[in-house]
Write a protein that holds these residues in place. Structure first.
Motif, PDB file in Angstrom:
ATOM      1  N   VAL A 105       0.872  -1.175   0.000  1.00  0.00           N
ATOM      2  CA  VAL A 105       0.000   0.000   0.000  1.00  0.00           C
ATOM      3  C   VAL A 105       0.903   1.217   0.000  1.00  0.00           C
ATOM      4  O   VAL A 105       1.697   1.410   0.938  1.00  0.00           O
ATOM      5  N   SER A 106       0.821   2.022  -1.047  1.00  0.00           N
ATOM      6  CA  SER A 106       1.733   3.151  -1.229  1.00  0.00           C
ATOM      7  C   SER A 106       0.959   4.457  -1.293  1.00  0.00           C
ATOM      8  O   SER A 106       0.047   4.611  -2.107  1.00  0.00           O
ATOM      9  N   ALA A 107       1.339   5.394  -0.439  1.00  0.00           N
ATOM     10  CA  ALA A 107       0.799   6.746  -0.503  1.00  0.00           C
ATOM     11  C   ALA A 107       1.732   7.615  -1.341  1.00  0.00           C
ATOM     12  O   ALA A 107       2.758   7.149  -1.861  1.00  0.00           O
ATOM     13  N   ALA A 108       1.401   8.897  -1.498  1.00  0.00           N
ATOM     14  CA  ALA A 108       2.212   9.814  -2.306  1.00  0.00           C
ATOM     15  C   ALA A 108       3.653   9.816  -1.814  1.00  0.00           C
ATOM     16  O   ALA A 108       3.925   9.848  -0.610  1.00  0.00           O
ATOM     17  N   GLY A 109       4.584   9.743  -2.758  1.00  0.00           N
ATOM     18  CA  GLY A 109       6.006   9.766  -2.453  1.00  0.00           C
ATOM     19  C   GLY A 109       6.636   8.408  -2.276  1.00  0.00           C
ATOM     20  O   GLY A 109       7.869   8.290  -2.286  1.00  0.00           O
ATOM     21  N   ALA A 110       5.856   7.354  -2.105  1.00  0.00           N
ATOM     22  CA  ALA A 110       6.404   6.016  -1.892  1.00  0.00           C
ATOM     23  C   ALA A 110       6.979   5.469  -3.199  1.00  0.00           C
ATOM     24  O   ALA A 110       6.502   5.772  -4.298  1.00  0.00           O
ATOM     25  N   SER A 111       8.016   4.637  -3.061  1.00  0.00           N
ATOM     26  CA  SER A 111       8.659   4.037  -4.228  1.00  0.00           C
ATOM     27  C   SER A 111       9.324   2.737  -3.794  1.00  0.00           C
ATOM     28  O   SER A 111       9.291   2.363  -2.621  1.00  0.00           O
ATOM     29  N   ASN A 112       9.934   2.041  -4.749  1.00  0.00           N
ATOM     30  CA  ASN A 112      10.745   0.851  -4.468  1.00  0.00           C
ATOM     31  C   ASN A 112      12.055   0.983  -5.210  1.00  0.00           C
ATOM     32  O   ASN A 112      12.069   1.247  -6.421  1.00  0.00           O
ATOM     33  N   ARG A 113      13.157   0.781  -4.498  1.00  0.00           N
ATOM     34  CA  ARG A 113      14.465   0.857  -5.144  1.00  0.00           C
ATOM     35  C   ARG A 113      14.686  -0.393  -6.004  1.00  0.00           C
ATOM     36  O   ARG A 113      14.000  -1.404  -5.839  1.00  0.00           O
ATOM     37  N   ALA A 114      15.643  -0.325  -6.905  1.00  0.00           N
ATOM     38  CA  ALA A 114      15.920  -1.429  -7.815  1.00  0.00           C
ATOM     39  C   ALA A 114      16.363  -2.661  -7.037  1.00  0.00           C
ATOM     40  O   ALA A 114      17.157  -2.581  -6.105  1.00  0.00           O
ATOM     41  N   HIS A 115      15.812  -3.822  -7.436  1.00  0.00           N
ATOM     42  CA  HIS A 115      16.129  -5.072  -6.753  1.00  0.00           C
ATOM     43  C   HIS A 115      15.746  -6.243  -7.650  1.00  0.00           C
ATOM     44  O   HIS A 115      15.094  -6.070  -8.679  1.00  0.00           O
ATOM     45  N   VAL A 116      16.187  -7.444  -7.273  1.00  0.00           N
ATOM     46  CA  VAL A 116      15.782  -8.680  -7.928  1.00  0.00           C
ATOM     47  C   VAL A 116      15.187  -9.591  -6.862  1.00  0.00           C
ATOM     48  O   VAL A 116      15.308  -9.329  -5.669  1.00  0.00           O
ATOM     49  N   HIS A 117      14.537 -10.677  -7.301  1.00  0.00           N
ATOM     50  CA  HIS A 117      13.947 -11.642  -6.377  1.00  0.00           C
ATOM     51  C   HIS A 117      14.731 -12.947  -6.479  1.00  0.00           C
ATOM     52  O   HIS A 117      14.407 -13.820  -7.285  1.00  0.00           O
TER      53      HIS A 117
END
Length: 230
Positions: A105-117
């Motif tokens: 659940v992401s509000a304004a400004g949220a992000s995810n940095r680069a990654h792999v699984h």
């Protein structure tokens, strides 16, 4: 052809080492999303969540199948059906899948940095709700980088699709399946309301043809992948 004629470009172009990305839209998304949203928001009130690649926002523990009910099962079944339709095994027998899933659940400004699984064959993301506003794209990073730009960064190959990165705009009801080794990130969400998504790790479980009945073993499906004879 005379010695003064310009050379004719010939040959054939063979596109090799493609990266499969499957994009699908669920027919029953409206009903499914309503049930998923209710379950996810209720869980968020009970679970403090995890801090993984997410910068801001809330990420559940990786146990969505345990609390998302029939809607969660429906979503995972769809993802594994896509995985099966787009995977082959060179070992005989058939592949089945082990899935762990979580909500974001992401509000304004949220992000995810680069990654792999790591440790998975496929990864998937599904969009439950997308608020009004800009940003929040799923960004898939070219696995050929940085080598692709080390010699002549201003040149491009003809008839190629995305290079460096490809951005997929989130839409409610959209599912994206991609190799788990493919680096990806999420741009900052700049909008109103919340963006809700479900992410999955899809691990391969294989039973070798002719093997005695017993526990299945987890194995990467491409260990004996055929090479190409051109």
């Amino acid at each position: 052809m005379t010695p003064t004629d310009p050379p004719k470009a010939g040959g054939r172009v063979v596109q090799l080492f493609a990266t499969p990305v499957i994009i699908d839209e669920l027919d029953d998304a409206a009903t499914l999303n309503a049930a998923l949203e209710t379950a996810i928001l209720a869980r968020m009130n009970e679970d403090p969540g995890l801090r993984m690649s997410n910068q801001g926002g809330w990420q559940s523990k990786h146990d969505l199948p345990a609390w998302a009910g029939a809607a969660g099962k429906r979503l995972i079944d769809h993802a594994t059906a896509l995985a099966t339709a787009n995977t082959r095994t060179t070992r005989g027998g058939s592949a089945t899948w082990s899935v762990d899933a979580w909500a974001n659940v992401s509000a304004a400004g949220a992000s995810n940095r680069a990654h792999v699984h790591a440790g998975s064959f496929w990864s998937a993301v599904y969009y439950v709700r997308v608020g009004e506003g800009e940003g929040g794209a799923l960004v898939l990073h070219d696995p050929r980088m940085p080598g692709l730009r080390m010699h002549a960064p201003s040149l491009r190959f003809n008839n190629e699709d995305a290079e460096i990165f490809a951005a997929i705009r989130p839409v409610a009801g959209l599912m994206v399946l991609f190799p788990a080794w493919l680096a990806h990130s999420v741009d900052p969400w700049q909008g109103s309301g919340s963006r809700i998504s479900v992410a999955m790790n899809i691990r391969a479980v294989t039973r070798v043809a002719g093997a005695a009945a017993g526990p299945t073993t987890t194995a990467m499906l491409d260990e004996d992948k055929d090479d190409a004879r051109l």
